[in-house]
Design an enzyme around this catalytic site. Structure first.
Site, mmCIF file in Angstrom:
data_model
loop_
_atom_site.group_PDB
_atom_site.id
_atom_site.type_symbol
_atom_site.label_atom_id
_atom_site.label_comp_id
_atom_site.label_asym_id
_atom_site.label_seq_id
_atom_site.Cartn_x
_atom_site.Cartn_y
_atom_site.Cartn_z
ATOM 1 N N HIS A 280 0.843 -1.030 0.193
ATOM 2 C CA HIS A 280 0.032 0.060 -0.080
ATOM 3 C C HIS A 280 0.882 1.354 0.057
ATOM 4 O O HIS A 280 2.102 1.110 0.248
ATOM 5 C CB HIS A 280 -0.848 -0.054 1.406
ATOM 6 C CG HIS A 280 -1.906 -1.027 1.117
ATOM 7 N ND1 HIS A 280 -3.267 -1.146 1.886
ATOM 8 C CD2 HIS A 280 -2.271 -2.142 0.101
ATOM 9 C CE1 HIS A 280 -3.798 -2.134 1.520
ATOM 10 N NE2 HIS A 280 -3.418 -2.523 0.598
ATOM 11 N N CYS B 248 -2.852 -0.915 7.570
ATOM 12 C CA CYS B 248 -1.927 0.152 7.449
ATOM 13 C C CYS B 248 -2.119 1.015 8.787
ATOM 14 O O CYS B 248 -1.262 1.421 9.332
ATOM 15 C CB CYS B 248 -2.116 1.045 6.082
ATOM 16 S SG CYS B 248 -1.731 0.246 4.688
ATOM 17 N N GLU C 244 0.963 3.965 1.955
ATOM 18 C CA GLU C 244 1.211 4.132 3.245
ATOM 19 C C GLU C 244 2.334 2.989 3.559
ATOM 20 O O GLU C 244 3.519 3.583 4.480
ATOM 21 C CB GLU C 244 0.048 3.975 4.387
ATOM 22 C CG GLU C 244 -1.051 4.919 4.055
ATOM 23 C CD GLU C 244 -2.074 3.954 3.193
ATOM 24 O OE1 GLU C 244 -3.400 4.306 3.404
ATOM 25 O OE2 GLU C 244 -1.806 3.381 2.260
ATOM 26 N N CYS D 149 -6.471 1.777 5.356
ATOM 27 C CA CYS D 149 -7.054 0.482 5.633
ATOM 28 C C CYS D 149 -6.738 0.028 7.074
ATOM 29 O O CYS D 149 -5.953 0.733 7.702
ATOM 30 C CB CYS D 149 -6.795 -0.553 4.635
ATOM 31 S SG CYS D 149 -5.142 -1.084 4.830
#
Length: 361
Positions: A266, A296, A268, A293
């Site tokens: 992701h 994360c 992040e 999410c």
């Protein structure tokens, strides 16, 4: 601040200018028109149709409107008074726009409306001035020349505006209601706030994403300085997701399903890995164009991020908010002023049914 409003005949330039003057304390500023009156602004007998019924004696406000022979003298005047609020509708061609857009205090706003709506407005203006209106056919031909022919090329000006308004509003009250919600004088339209600046960088990072599911970008910031950026996709050295590197994403798996088989990092995660734990200090802010999410969120909390700022919601917002709340991480959504193309009638909930207009040539 100087707002320039450009647009076709009867699109609403003067109404927007009047609104800024009456509601936000703007002052009108004028440019002398050195070119002939375009045919689109003339009656069926080729007489110029005034914006409103002329007064025998101008108001004090009209008498005091600064008038300049060229854009350079106008700019010299406003540059010394840029903290005041000015508005002009005298945007004749691209040379004027080129000069104005060089200044940091200038905002270009375009306004347009369906040609049938503008023709009805122009007919009413002609009748008010006791002049015969052009036929619809003549108006369309003249309008096309105004939009696409030299020297105006008005269509090019409309597309260069930072804010493009579609004005099919049926009344001044609905127009004003829509304009209030837009907050035209917002200073961040001229110079983006830190939130707007870093969120723009996050959105730019997202353009590098190769993930087939969605593009996401992220920026880590400390003391208004960028620590790292990240976007989602397969790990370094692996085949890009867009080239078939992640079977889950390429199989169009439903959101939240088969996550254990996903090979994409992701945005992040990539930003956190790039920054490293030792560079993340108290006060570090994570900007992401999508709310993180659950997975994360756990990692963001663990490394000591102080605040998360996001622009778009995600399916796990509630769960992420619970993690951040318990972990002492601030969470807020950034909502910038509207820009791009905005339908004013839809914004006010007063769309005009164009099919219901009674068009009589």
């Amino acid at each position: 601040m100087l707002i320039g409003v450009c647009g076709g005949i009867c699109a609403g330039k003067s109404s927007i200018s009047d609104y800024l003057v009456s509601e936000h304390g703007f002052k009108r500023i004028r440019l002398e028109r050195t070119s002939p009156t375009p045919p689109v602004e003339k009656s069926a007998t080729n007489e110029h149709v005034p914006d409103s019924t002329p007064r025998e004696t101008p108001t004090d406000e009209e008498a005091n409107e600064p008038l300049f022979p060229n854009v350079h003298s106008l700019l010299e005047f406003v540059t010394k008074r840029w903290r005041e609020r000015w508005v002009t509708t005298d945007i004749w061609d691209e040379s004027i726009v080129d000069a104005l857009l060089r200044r940091p205090f200038f905002l270009l706003v375009s306004v347009d409306a369906p040609v049938s709506v503008r023709w009805e407005r122009f007919k009413a203006r002609c009748i008010s001035a006791q002049l015969p209106p052009p036929t619809l056919t003549d108006f369309v031909v003249r309008n096309d020349a105004h939009l696409f022919a030299a020297p105006t090329h008005l269509s090019a000006l409309l597309h260069r505006a930072q804010l493009r308004l579609l004005n099919a509003t049926p009344s001044l009250s609905s127009l004003h209601a829509s304009l209030r919600s837009l907050d035209l004088p917002n200073p961040s339209r001229l110079r983006p706030s830190w939130d707007a600046y870093f969120m723009t960088l996050a959105s730019l990072a997202a353009q590098r994403s190769n993930c087939m599911k969605r593009r996401v970008g992220c920026v880590l910031v400390s003391n208004n300085r960028v620590l790292s950026t990240g976007y989602n996709g397969t790990p370094r050295g692996m085949r890009n997701c867009a080239d078939g590197g992640c079977p889950r994403c390429n199989a169009a798996a439903a959101g939240g399903s088969s996550l254990a088989t996903c090979l994409c990092l992701h945005a992040e995660e990539n930003a956190l890995l790039e920054a490293g734990r030792e560079r993340i200090k108290d006060g570090t802010i994570l900007y992401c164009d999508t709310c993180p999410c659950l997975t994360c969120s756990i990692k963001i909390t663990q490394v000591g991020i102080s605040e998360v700022v996001y622009s778009q919601a995600y399916s796990m917002d509630t769960e992420a908010a619970r993690i951040f709340d318990e972990g002492g991480v601030g969470l807020r959504q950034f909502v910038p002023p509207r820009d791009g193309l905005v339908d004013l009638a839809a914004l006010a909930g007063t769309e005009v049914d164009l099919a219901s207009l009674e068009i009589k040539p």
